[in-house]
Design a protein around this motif. Sequence first.
Motif, PDB file in Angstrom:
ATOM      1  N   ASP A 155       0.889  -1.257  -0.049  1.00  0.00           N
ATOM      2  CA  ASP A 155      -0.046  -0.023   0.058  1.00  0.00           C
ATOM      3  C   ASP A 155       0.863   1.169  -0.016  1.00  0.00           C
ATOM      4  N   GLY A 156       0.477   2.361  -0.198  1.00  0.00           N
ATOM      5  CA  GLY A 156       1.138   3.508  -0.304  1.00  0.00           C
ATOM      6  C   GLY A 156       1.891   3.991   0.909  1.00  0.00           C
ATOM      7  N   ILE A 157       1.177   3.713   1.967  1.00  0.00           N
ATOM      8  CA  ILE A 157       1.921   4.340   3.041  1.00  0.00           C
ATOM      9  C   ILE A 157       3.190   3.519   3.439  1.00  0.00           C
ATOM     10  N   ALA A 158       3.076   2.011   3.198  1.00  0.00           N
ATOM     11  CA  ALA A 158       4.456   1.224   3.282  1.00  0.00           C
ATOM     12  C   ALA A 158       5.356   1.547   2.279  1.00  0.00           C
ATOM     13  N   LEU A 159       4.746   1.796   1.170  1.00  0.00           N
ATOM     14  CA  LEU A 159       5.886   2.155   0.085  1.00  0.00           C
ATOM     15  C   LEU A 159       6.639   3.569   0.375  1.00  0.00           C
ATOM     16  N   ARG A 160       5.635   4.586   0.828  1.00  0.00           N
ATOM     17  CA  ARG A 160       6.488   5.796   1.167  1.00  0.00           C
ATOM     18  C   ARG A 160       7.314   5.529   2.490  1.00  0.00           C
ATOM     19  N   ALA A 161       6.978   4.592   3.236  1.00  0.00           N
ATOM     20  CA  ALA A 161       8.082   4.126   4.468  1.00  0.00           C
ATOM     21  C   ALA A 161       9.264   3.604   4.021  1.00  0.00           C
ATOM     22  N   ALA A 162       8.924   2.500   2.982  1.00  0.00           N
ATOM     23  CA  ALA A 162      10.271   1.905   2.412  1.00  0.00           C
ATOM     24  C   ALA A 162      10.940   2.951   1.624  1.00  0.00           C
ATOM     25  N   ALA A 216       5.086  14.085   5.307  1.00  0.00           N
ATOM     26  CA  ALA A 216       5.983  13.207   4.724  1.00  0.00           C
ATOM     27  C   ALA A 216       5.841  13.349   3.292  1.00  0.00           C
ATOM     28  N   GLY A 217       4.878  13.952   2.589  1.00  0.00           N
ATOM     29  CA  GLY A 217       4.680  14.034   1.333  1.00  0.00           C
ATOM     30  C   GLY A 217       5.604  14.982   0.415  1.00  0.00           C
ATOM     31  N   GLY A 271       8.802  18.649   4.286  1.00  0.00           N
ATOM     32  CA  GLY A 271       8.317  17.860   5.427  1.00  0.00           C
ATOM     33  C   GLY A 271       8.849  16.678   6.156  1.00  0.00           C
ATOM     34  N   ARG A 272       9.646  16.037   5.257  1.00  0.00           N
ATOM     35  CA  ARG A 272      10.413  14.923   5.658  1.00  0.00           C
ATOM     36  C   ARG A 272      11.524  15.328   6.685  1.00  0.00           C
TER      37      ARG A 272
END
Length: 188
Positions: free
Chosen positions: A31-38, A52-53, A57-58
């Motif tokens: 999913d998108g959240i896990a992909l962003r985290a990875a 985080a987007g 922000g990061r």
Amino acid sequence: DRDIMAKRGRKPKEGPRHSCGKLEQSRANIDGIALRAATFGLSIADARDQKAGSFVGRLRIAGQNKRPEGISEAQYDAALRYLELRNLALKRIGSEAAIYERGDMTGAASDEADQARRAEAIKARWEAALAAVQAKQNECRGSNLAAALDYCVVRDESHVHMIGDLRLALNALADHFTGNRKAQKRAA
């Protein structure tokens, strides 16, 4: 098929395959959240944060986690205000690069004199913000604060080598936006 490839010295890639034999994309099921985290090396909780987007922000999330590459809340707020003021300045000149909302183009509620006053006020605010960054640039020879703002804030590109210059520019903007007179007198 696989035996022939194995004989040629190339191992077939492991993983689920489509009915035609093509290897499925491994990240397609994430999913998108896990992909962003990875992708950005964030925890799942940090990846859920709206900040985080964007690159800035990061950097703010990293600052909250006490990591050395992070920025402060004041610097993050200065970046947001800079983007907002830049968008207002672009709207003032009718640029296609501006982000318009529904009803921005009408202007029927106010007269032309009022619109002209608002346009001049926006122009003055934008020029003052740019002057604050330029004053800091004049103090810090060898850095490029305008480029750091352009690439890291406006274009939202990850340029880790520009974080130092970005911090300097955001400090100048934070002092300018909050009205820190002592810092402005030092710059003058």
